[in-house]
Design an enzyme around this catalytic site. Structure first.
Site, PDB file in Angstrom:
ATOM      1  N   THR A  42       0.857  -1.178   0.000  1.00 59.37           N
ATOM      2  CA  THR A  42       0.000   0.000   0.000  1.00 59.37           C
ATOM      3  C   THR A  42       0.900   1.237   0.000  1.00 59.37           C
ATOM      4  O   THR A  42       2.033   1.201   0.505  1.00 59.37           O
ATOM      5  CB  THR A  42      -0.948   0.019   1.211  1.00 59.37           C
ATOM      6  OG1 THR A  42      -0.185  -0.120   2.417  1.00 59.37           O
ATOM      7  CG2 THR A  42      -1.963  -1.109   1.118  1.00 59.37           C
ATOM      8  N   VAL A  44       1.044   4.564   1.311  1.00 59.59           N
ATOM      9  CA  VAL A  44       1.548   5.300   2.471  1.00 59.59           C
ATOM     10  C   VAL A  44       2.487   4.425   3.292  1.00 59.59           C
ATOM     11  O   VAL A  44       3.553   4.864   3.737  1.00 59.59           O
ATOM     12  CB  VAL A  44       0.376   5.823   3.334  1.00 59.59           C
ATOM     13  CG1 VAL A  44       0.909   6.534   4.582  1.00 59.59           C
ATOM     14  CG2 VAL A  44      -0.508   6.767   2.534  1.00 59.59           C
ATOM     15  N   CYS A  45       2.104   3.168   3.481  1.00 63.62           N
ATOM     16  CA  CYS A  45       2.935   2.235   4.256  1.00 63.62           C
ATOM     17  C   CYS A  45       4.304   2.057   3.618  1.00 63.62           C
ATOM     18  O   CYS A  45       5.318   1.950   4.318  1.00 63.62           O
ATOM     19  CB  CYS A  45       2.253   0.878   4.360  1.00 63.62           C
ATOM     20  SG  CYS A  45       0.636   0.905   5.148  1.00 63.62           S
ATOM     21  N   THR A  46       4.340   2.006   2.308  1.00 59.25           N
ATOM     22  CA  THR A  46       5.610   1.831   1.611  1.00 59.25           C
ATOM     23  C   THR A  46       6.559   2.988   1.913  1.00 59.25           C
ATOM     24  O   THR A  46       7.751   2.784   2.173  1.00 59.25           O
ATOM     25  CB  THR A  46       5.365   1.701   0.100  1.00 59.25           C
ATOM     26  OG1 THR A  46       4.560   0.537  -0.143  1.00 59.25           O
ATOM     27  CG2 THR A  46       6.674   1.577  -0.665  1.00 59.25           C
ATOM     28  N   MET A  49       7.731   2.649   5.701  1.00 65.17           N
ATOM     29  CA  MET A  49       8.751   1.609   5.855  1.00 65.17           C
ATOM     30  C   MET A  49      10.084   2.093   5.306  1.00 65.17           C
ATOM     31  O   MET A  49      11.142   1.897   5.910  1.00 65.17           O
ATOM     32  CB  MET A  49       8.317   0.327   5.151  1.00 65.17           C
ATOM     33  CG  MET A  49       7.280  -0.459   5.907  1.00 65.17           C
ATOM     34  SD  MET A  49       7.970  -1.163   7.423  1.00 65.17           S
ATOM     35  CE  MET A  49       6.563  -2.077   8.025  1.00 65.17           C
TER      36      MET A  49
END
Length: 208
Positions: A42, A44-46, A49
């Site tokens: 996804t 935003v998560c990328t 991280m």
């Protein structure tokens, strides 16, 4: 029941991208930055991280171990890490907890049903070497975290522990700090021989 500041961080055993861990053993004598994500692959998560990975030296210099979580499997995490590295120009090496059963997410109250029944919101837990929760933050799924603030709060917590002080609004390292009202003037003179400024009896500032 929600976890609160001062609570002991729930311990757990889990599979991660770097192998199985016992959470408390993994923290050891360090601090932990434990943060959750709605899902792998996804956008935003990328970026989050990737940003955590890019800040690896900043976390290490503070004695802080990052560890992520989403409600996906290790196999999915490993595939995703390749894409995080490629799109964010980094080399992600910190562990990501696999929590497909939602066991850890529920223990940490990361599942907010109004957002999703199965995906974790963007929770942040700063945990000290005594396994005590020192800070919690929760972001909605659509908003990425501010990592400058995460590092600033870690600095404030560690400075407070070292000098027994509090930090004012917008404090960053190098700014004046606050002597708590519970410290008498006599004790403050001993603790801070460099001197301090009394703006009000309850508001005394000092440079450390």
């Amino acid at each position: 029941m929600s976890l609160r500041i001062g609570d002991t961080a729930p311990n757990f055993d889990a599979d991660t991208t770097t192998g199985p861990i016992n959470f408390h053993d993994w923290i050891g004598d360090d601090w932990a930055f434990f943060f959750s994500h709605p899902a792998d692959f996804t956008p935003v998560c990328t970026t989050e991280m990737g940003r955590t990975s890019q800040l690896a030296e900043q976390f290490a210099s503070r004695g802080v171990k990052p560890i992520g979580l989403s409600t996906d499997t290790v196999a999915e995490h490993v595939k995703w890490i390749d894409e995080v590295n490629d799109t964010q120009n980094t080399n992600l090496v910190f562990p990501i907890v696999a929590d497909a059963t939602l066991t850890v997410a529920k223990a940490y109250d990361m599942i907010h049903p109004s957002e999703s029944e199965t995906a974790a919101v963007r929770s942040v837990f700063i945990i000290d070497p005594n396994k005590e929760i020192r800070l919690t933050m929760t972001y909605p799924m659509s908003v990425g975290r501010n990592f400058d603030e995460i590092l600033r709060v870690i600095d404030a917590l560690q400075t407070g522990d070292k000098y027994k002080i509090a930090t004012p609004a917008d404090w960053t390292p190098g700014d004046d700090v606050i002597i708590p009202p519970s410290v008498s003037d006599a004790d403050a003179k001993t603790a801070f021989p460099q001197g301090f400024e009394t703006l009000r009896p309850y508001l005394r500032t000092v440079k450390i």
